[in-house]
Motif scaffolding. Structure first.
Motif, PDB file in Angstrom:
ATOM      1  N   VAL A 170     142.806 -42.708  11.684  1.00 42.18           N
ATOM      2  CA  VAL A 170     141.734 -43.445  11.052  1.00 42.18           C
ATOM      3  C   VAL A 170     142.164 -43.911   9.677  1.00 42.18           C
ATOM      4  CG1 VAL A 170     139.321 -43.229  11.682  1.00 42.18           C
ATOM      5  CG2 VAL A 170     140.653 -41.180  11.420  1.00 42.18           C
ATOM      6  N   SER A 171     143.444 -44.250   9.548  1.00 41.40           N
ATOM      7  CA  SER A 171     143.900 -44.745   8.259  1.00 41.40           C
ATOM      8  C   SER A 171     143.170 -46.029   7.944  1.00 41.40           C
ATOM      9  CB  SER A 171     145.412 -44.986   8.316  1.00 41.40           C
ATOM     10  OG  SER A 171     145.721 -45.891   9.336  1.00 41.40           O
ATOM     11  N   GLY A 172     142.635 -46.095   6.746  1.00 45.95           N
ATOM     12  CA  GLY A 172     141.865 -47.266   6.377  1.00 45.95           C
ATOM     13  C   GLY A 172     140.449 -47.163   6.885  1.00 45.95           C
ATOM     14  N   SER A 173     139.580 -47.877   6.256  1.00 45.33           N
ATOM     15  CA  SER A 173     138.176 -47.845   6.623  1.00 45.33           C
ATOM     16  C   SER A 173     137.900 -48.805   7.758  1.00 45.33           C
ATOM     17  CB  SER A 173     137.318 -48.218   5.407  1.00 45.33           C
ATOM     18  OG  SER A 173     137.558 -49.573   5.064  1.00 45.33           O
ATOM     19  N   ILE A 174     136.672 -48.751   8.245  1.00 46.42           N
ATOM     20  CA  ILE A 174     136.269 -49.678   9.301  1.00 46.42           C
ATOM     21  C   ILE A 174     136.350 -51.117   8.808  1.00 46.42           C
ATOM     22  CG2 ILE A 174     133.817 -49.538   8.697  1.00 46.42           C
ATOM     23  CD1 ILE A 174     133.200 -49.697  11.674  1.00 46.42           C
ATOM     24  N   LEU A 175     136.128 -51.318   7.518  1.00 52.09           N
ATOM     25  CA  LEU A 175     136.224 -52.667   6.951  1.00 52.09           C
ATOM     26  C   LEU A 175     137.656 -53.180   6.982  1.00 52.09           C
ATOM     27  CD1 LEU A 175     133.809 -52.384   3.878  1.00 52.09           C
ATOM     28  CD2 LEU A 175     133.358 -53.380   6.129  1.00 52.09           C
ATOM     29  N   THR A 176     138.614 -52.269   6.810  1.00 57.13           N
ATOM     30  CA  THR A 176     140.021 -52.667   6.900  1.00 57.13           C
ATOM     31  C   THR A 176     140.357 -53.146   8.304  1.00 57.13           C
ATOM     32  OG1 THR A 176     140.601 -51.043   5.203  1.00 57.13           O
ATOM     33  CG2 THR A 176     142.398 -51.889   6.575  1.00 57.13           C
ATOM     34  N   ASP A 177     139.849 -52.431   9.310  1.00 57.29           N
ATOM     35  CA  ASP A 177     140.088 -52.833  10.699  1.00 57.29           C
ATOM     36  C   ASP A 177     139.414 -54.164  11.010  1.00 57.29           C
ATOM     37  OD1 ASP A 177     141.569 -50.579  11.117  1.00 57.29           O
ATOM     38  OD2 ASP A 177     139.943 -49.436  12.038  1.00 57.29           O
ATOM     39  N   LEU A 181     141.044 -57.756  12.315  1.00 56.31           N
ATOM     40  CA  LEU A 181     140.542 -58.592  13.408  1.00 56.31           C
ATOM     41  C   LEU A 181     140.294 -60.018  12.935  1.00 56.31           C
ATOM     42  CD1 LEU A 181     137.935 -56.264  15.179  1.00 56.31           C
ATOM     43  CD2 LEU A 181     140.200 -56.905  16.014  1.00 56.31           C
ATOM     44  N   ALA A 182     139.765 -60.152  11.716  1.00 57.08           N
ATOM     45  CA  ALA A 182     139.436 -61.472  11.195  1.00 57.08           C
ATOM     46  C   ALA A 182     140.673 -62.334  11.005  1.00 57.08           C
ATOM     47  CB  ALA A 182     138.686 -61.343   9.870  1.00 57.08           C
ATOM     48  N   TYR A 183     141.849 -61.710  10.832  1.00 54.77           N
ATOM     49  CA  TYR A 183     143.089 -62.462  10.660  1.00 54.77           C
ATOM     50  C   TYR A 183     143.794 -62.731  11.993  1.00 54.77           C
ATOM     51  CZ  TYR A 183     143.035 -62.217   5.564  1.00 54.77           C
ATOM     52  OH  TYR A 183     142.707 -62.384   4.244  1.00 54.77           O
ATOM     53  N   CYS A 184     143.219 -62.232  13.085  1.00 56.42           N
ATOM     54  CA  CYS A 184     143.810 -62.474  14.405  1.00 56.42           C
ATOM     55  C   CYS A 184     143.246 -63.779  14.959  1.00 56.42           C
ATOM     56  CB  CYS A 184     143.500 -61.302  15.337  1.00 56.42           C
ATOM     57  SG  CYS A 184     144.182 -61.496  16.993  1.00 56.42           S
ATOM     58  N   THR A 189     139.161 -67.234  17.479  1.00 52.55           N
ATOM     59  CA  THR A 189     138.879 -68.445  18.239  1.00 52.55           C
ATOM     60  C   THR A 189     138.061 -68.133  19.488  1.00 52.55           C
ATOM     61  OG1 THR A 189     140.953 -69.428  17.477  1.00 52.55           O
ATOM     62  CG2 THR A 189     139.912 -70.436  19.399  1.00 52.55           C
ATOM     63  N   ASN A 190     138.447 -67.073  20.182  1.00 52.43           N
ATOM     64  CA  ASN A 190     137.725 -66.681  21.386  1.00 52.43           C
ATOM     65  C   ASN A 190     136.283 -66.295  21.070  1.00 52.43           C
ATOM     66  OD1 ASN A 190     137.523 -65.952  24.214  1.00 52.43           O
ATOM     67  ND2 ASN A 190     137.602 -63.818  23.551  1.00 52.43           N
ATOM     68  N   VAL A 191     136.080 -65.521  20.008  1.00 47.63           N
ATOM     69  CA  VAL A 191     134.738 -65.072  19.656  1.00 47.63           C
ATOM     70  C   VAL A 191     133.864 -66.242  19.214  1.00 47.63           C
ATOM     71  CG1 VAL A 191     133.395 -63.659  18.050  1.00 47.63           C
ATOM     72  CG2 VAL A 191     135.441 -62.713  19.120  1.00 47.63           C
ATOM     73  N   VAL A 307     144.363 -58.495  20.660  1.00 48.83           N
ATOM     74  CA  VAL A 307     144.419 -57.636  19.478  1.00 48.83           C
ATOM     75  C   VAL A 307     145.307 -56.427  19.730  1.00 48.83           C
ATOM     76  CG1 VAL A 307     142.102 -58.343  18.793  1.00 48.83           C
ATOM     77  CG2 VAL A 307     142.381 -56.266  20.140  1.00 48.83           C
ATOM     78  N   ASN A 308     145.656 -55.760  18.650  1.00 45.30           N
ATOM     79  CA  ASN A 308     146.400 -54.511  18.735  1.00 45.30           C
ATOM     80  C   ASN A 308     145.619 -53.509  19.587  1.00 45.30           C
ATOM     81  OD1 ASN A 308     147.228 -51.726  17.896  1.00 45.30           O
ATOM     82  ND2 ASN A 308     148.627 -52.884  16.590  1.00 45.30           N
ATOM     83  N   PRO A 309     146.287 -52.771  20.499  1.00 45.31           N
ATOM     84  CA  PRO A 309     145.550 -51.830  21.354  1.00 45.31           C
ATOM     85  C   PRO A 309     144.669 -50.851  20.589  1.00 45.31           C
ATOM     86  CG  PRO A 309     147.782 -52.091  22.166  1.00 45.31           C
ATOM     87  CD  PRO A 309     147.721 -52.855  20.875  1.00 45.31           C
TER      88      PRO A 309
END
Length: 391
Positions: A170-177, A181-184, A189-191, A307-309
């Motif tokens: 859980v390195s990093g907060s949920i906001l980091t994750d 995602l926002a940079y993927c 595009t799909n969303v 995305v990353n698994p």
């Protein structure tokens, strides 16, 4: 909806540290209690609160089920498996209407909630007694740990996913994750395409019967729209997943299928609302919805594959949040305001349906992120990566 949207990102993030099936067990337990609570409600606010907790229960499934299915499905059939999972949404809706009518009509509406709660209870229990499960992204981290460290951490608790002592899962907060995602770009595009798609579909679900009654004087508009949607939803969803597996479930092929199927489906629905014959409308609308629902498996598979698994659970959660907050939740009132302005249901439905073409265009743009048709993701299973471990 409030419970679902608030809780799903947290269930997804917790799955990086905790056993996903235990989290599903927790979520379904909340669902069981909340559904029973609906039956015990004494007024509007008590049943509203229970409904919010029902959403919390659903959140665990929304976030964790699809990543698990992608992990255990044979690589050549992954889209089909996910499509089958999503196919049961319209099946459940159809059965729910029948069940609610029969049980509610004979035993009363409170009994309908209580019996439903009891039916879910064994599945909630299964989440606690089943073998420990690791989602692929967390399993890969586990396999990178020296065996002695993994065994030492396993001895502490069976429900916590062992983590590298030098790097927490859980390195990093949920906001980091979420930022990752926002940079993927393929995922975003799909969303975005899915938001636009769901904007129209949500308005169809809310206003479709009323529009059908106004345009074609359908005396049984609810049954016609419901029947067409359920049949097209079941067949279309399965066929979409099968076809994507047939052509190869690459990111590029997924975007192609989404763009083409949505454009064809939009054309069928557009022609349906242009027609003046009820028979022609039903046939064209059924064909249109077949192609529109064929996207359900591929669009969710694409969110997982892009995305990353280790972020797949959160990707599904954030996709669910976005398509509701920006898609079907605002669409019904906005379409209602527009109809009040134009006072023409045929025109309203034609303009609404044309928005599907925007979704198709967005997904078509996604094709240009990947130049190789055969490109696949790194989320497929390997014989070395066993997801279920015996106690």
């Amino acid at each position: 909806m409030v419970g679902l949207l608030v809780a799903s990102p947290f269930f997804a993030h917790l799955s990086k540290k905790l056993n996903p099936f235990r989290l599903i067990g927790v979520g379904l337990s909340v669902w069981v209690l909340a559904t029973a609570g609906c039956g015990f409600s004494v007024g509007f606010w008590s049943i509203t609160f229970s409904r919010m907790l029902v959403g919390v229960g659903e959140a665990s499934f929304v976030s964790l089920a699809a990543p698990y299915i992608l992990d255990v499905a044979p690589p050549s059939q992954s889209s089909s498996w996910i499509s089958i999972f999503y196919m049961f949404i319209p099946v459940g809706v159809a059965l729910g209407y029948v069940y609610g009518g029969v049980v509610g009509g004979t035993l009363g509406w409170r009994a309908a909630f209580w019996i439903e709660s009891l039916l879910m209870l064994p599945l909630a229990i299964f989440g606690f007694v089943s073998d420990r499960v690791y989602l692929k992204g967390n399993l890969e981290k586990l396999q990178a740990i020296p065996q002695s460290d993994a065994e030492d951490q396993h001895s502490h608790t069976e429900d916590v996913v062992p983590s590298d002592p030098h790097e927490s899962l859980v390195s990093g907060s949920i906001l980091t994750d979420i930022k990752e995602l926002a940079y993927c770009q393929p995922y975003v595009t799909n969303v975005v395409g899915y938001i636009v798609y769901n904007f129209v579909l949500g308005a169809y679900a809310y206003w479709g019967p009323k529009a059908g009654l106004a345009i074609f004087q359908m005396g049984n508009a609810d049954e016609i729209f419901g029947g067409v949607t359920i049949l097209s939803g079941i067949v279309g969803t399965i066929c979409g997943g099968l076809f994507l597996d047939y052509i190869g479930a690459s990111l590029r092929n997924s975007f192609k299928l989404l763009a083409v199927a949505t454009a064809v489906g939009a054309t069928g629905c557009f022609l349906a609302f242009l027609s003046h014959s009820l028979t022609a409308f039903i046939l064209l609308f059924a064909v249109g919805e077949f192609f529109l629902f064929s996207t359900q498996g591929p669009v969710n598979s694409l969110s997982l594959m892009s995305v990353n698994p280790s972020l797949q659970a959160l990707a599904m959660a954030m996709s669910t949040v976005c398509i509701h907050v920006f898609g079907d939740v605002p669409s019904a009132p906005l379409v209602g305001f527009f109809q009040d302005w134009v006072q023409n249901w045929r025109l309203t439905c034609l303009i609404l349906t044309s928005i599907f073409y925007l979704a198709a265009a967005i997904w078509a743009v996604g094709m240009f992120f990947f130049a190789v048709d055969g490109e696949t993701t790194g989320t497929k299973n390997s014989s070395e990566a066993r997801l279920l471990t015996s106690e």
